[in-house]
Design a protein around this motif. Structure first.
Motif, mmCIF file in Angstrom:
data_model
loop_
_atom_site.group_PDB
_atom_site.id
_atom_site.type_symbol
_atom_site.label_atom_id
_atom_site.label_comp_id
_atom_site.label_asym_id
_atom_site.label_seq_id
_atom_site.Cartn_x
_atom_site.Cartn_y
_atom_site.Cartn_z
ATOM 1 N N LYS A 3 6.086 -3.483 -5.985
ATOM 2 C CA LYS A 3 5.820 -2.086 -6.291
ATOM 3 C C LYS A 3 7.095 -1.391 -6.751
ATOM 4 O O LYS A 3 8.188 -1.689 -6.280
ATOM 5 N N ARG A 8 6.058 3.916 -4.967
ATOM 6 C CA ARG A 8 5.708 3.622 -3.589
ATOM 7 C C ARG A 8 6.075 4.794 -2.687
ATOM 8 O O ARG A 8 5.332 5.177 -1.793
ATOM 9 N N VAL A 78 0.926 -0.989 4.547
ATOM 10 C CA VAL A 78 1.588 -2.294 4.429
ATOM 11 C C VAL A 78 0.767 -3.219 3.536
ATOM 12 O O VAL A 78 1.316 -3.959 2.716
ATOM 13 N N ALA A 79 -0.543 -3.167 3.680
ATOM 14 C CA ALA A 79 -1.412 -4.043 2.887
ATOM 15 C C ALA A 79 -1.290 -3.764 1.394
ATOM 16 O O ALA A 79 -1.333 -4.691 0.576
ATOM 17 N N THR A 80 -1.125 -2.494 1.027
ATOM 18 C CA THR A 80 -1.017 -2.133 -0.387
ATOM 19 C C THR A 80 0.412 -2.209 -0.904
ATOM 20 O O THR A 80 0.648 -2.048 -2.105
ATOM 21 N N GLY A 81 1.380 -2.444 -0.013
ATOM 22 C CA GLY A 81 2.779 -2.484 -0.429
ATOM 23 C C GLY A 81 3.432 -1.125 -0.482
ATOM 24 O O GLY A 81 4.575 -1.001 -0.910
ATOM 25 N N ASP A 82 2.733 -0.063 -0.029
ATOM 26 C CA ASP A 82 3.332 1.268 -0.017
ATOM 27 C C ASP A 82 4.335 1.411 1.116
ATOM 28 O O ASP A 82 5.192 2.297 1.086
ATOM 29 N N ASP A 84 6.929 -1.172 3.655
ATOM 30 C CA ASP A 84 7.450 -2.531 3.736
ATOM 31 C C ASP A 84 7.081 -3.217 5.044
ATOM 32 O O ASP A 84 6.901 -4.440 5.072
ATOM 33 N N GLN A 105 -3.741 -9.746 3.462
ATOM 34 C CA GLN A 105 -2.889 -9.030 2.507
ATOM 35 C C GLN A 105 -1.510 -8.706 3.078
ATOM 36 O O GLN A 105 -0.707 -8.036 2.429
ATOM 37 N N VAL A 106 -1.239 -9.157 4.306
ATOM 38 C CA VAL A 106 0.038 -8.864 4.951
ATOM 39 C C VAL A 106 0.600 -10.144 5.557
ATOM 40 O O VAL A 106 -0.065 -11.180 5.596
ATOM 41 N N ARG A 231 4.891 -6.454 4.382
ATOM 42 C CA ARG A 231 4.133 -6.611 3.140
ATOM 43 C C ARG A 231 4.437 -7.963 2.511
ATOM 44 O O ARG A 231 5.506 -8.567 2.724
ATOM 45 N N GLU A 232 3.498 -8.433 1.711
ATOM 46 C CA GLU A 232 3.725 -9.641 0.942
ATOM 47 C C GLU A 232 4.855 -9.408 -0.054
ATOM 48 O O GLU A 232 4.960 -8.352 -0.659
#
Length: 291
Positions: A3, A8, A78-82, A84, A105-106, A231-232
């Motif tokens: 992101k 973010r 965290v799942a969306t990367g917004d 860390d 997703q995490v 996050r990934e």
């Protein structure tokens, strides 16, 4: 996908505003290592742990932003990367629903604290010892279980408790961690009975003589752990920050020290965390990668 940091940060600020909170920028100067975004829920335990992690990451040279969110929004961030990382995931029971929704997703780095517990808590002087005894003593509790924020996992579990034990005379009152402890404090001051949603670690057990009501049906489950979730892609983007988050682990007693520091009227959780980090460098060095 990585992101863009500015985008973010904008999304995080929007989530915080929706939760009635504000984005708190890290005060330490970064050493060109980038910015780490930590999300957390406004529980005394998570305020303590997140600020300690912030202080450690800043010691390592990162800028750190913190965003207070509801539990659901924290996991989603965290799942969306917004965000860390979070160091506030109560598993396997309390946040089981969130893990089921976004677990793929995490990245779960495992427990940062062992020995947590959830349940209904009463003053030690209260005559009953089991959840099964509540309904027949509902008048003593004004027919109310004092809870916390409605999005908390312990609240949905307590609704299950009400059903499982047929607590027809009781209702669950939502509020916040602060209103819950205020109600507990007032009742104890007046030697009155009160039942609240409680968890360990929490500073209230150091302040007052309390007891958990037995849960023979085990609705609240056994001992839990608090996990660190990231996050990934964080390991590839900021390997040192990832390593610090992965190494972070402490005890309920150590967390309790910080929580108690935060209970004075003029307490600043960030300043208290920095002080605790300064005074516990032997432990902190175990979390920092070898230079």
């Amino acid at each position: 996908m990585k992101k863009h940091p500015l985008n973010r940060r904008i999304r995080l600020a929007g989530l915080a505003m929706a939760a009635g909170t504000a984005l708190t920028a890290g005060a330490a100067q970064a050493q060109d290592k980038g910015s780490v975004h930590l999300a957390y829920v406004e529980w005394s335990s998570e305020v303590a742990s997140t600020n300690v992690v912030r202080a450690v990451l800043e010691q390592a040279g990162y800028e750190v932003d913190m965003t207070s969110l509801s539990a659901a929004a924290m996991w989603q961030a965290v799942a969306t990367g917004d965000a860390d990382a979070i160091v506030a995931a109560w598993l396997p029971t309390t946040h089981a629903d969130y893990m089921e929704r976004v677990g793929d997703q995490v990245v779960d780095l495992g427990p940062n604290l062992n020995g947590t517990k959830l349940g209904l808590v009463v003053p030690a002087y209260t005559d009953i010892d089991s959840i099964a005894e509540i309904d027949e003593n509902a008048d003593a509790f004004d027919g109310t279980i004092i809870g916390i924020d409605p999005g908390a996992g312990i609240m949905s579990l307590t609704e299950n408790v009400i059903d499982a034990y047929d607590l027809d005379e009781m209702k669950l009152q939502s509020g916040s961690g602060a209103t819950m402890t205020a109600a507990l404090s007032s009742a104890i001051k007046n030697q009155e009975d009160v039942v609240v949603t409680g968890w360990t670690p929490h500073w209230m057990f150091a302040r007052w003589d309390l007891k958990y009501l037995k849960d023979p049906k085990n609705v609240y489950g056994g001992a839990e752990q608090i996990h660190t979730i990231v996050r990934e892609g964080l390991e590839e983007d900021m390997p040192e920050a990832y390593a610090i988050l992965d190494a972070f682990h402490w005890t309920p007693e150590q967390m309790g020290e910080v929580m108690l520091m935060n209970q004075s009227n003029d307490a600043d959780p960030y300043e208290n965390a920095k002080q605790w980090v300064e005074e516990n460098q032997d432990l902190v060095q175990e979390w920092l990668p070898e230079s």
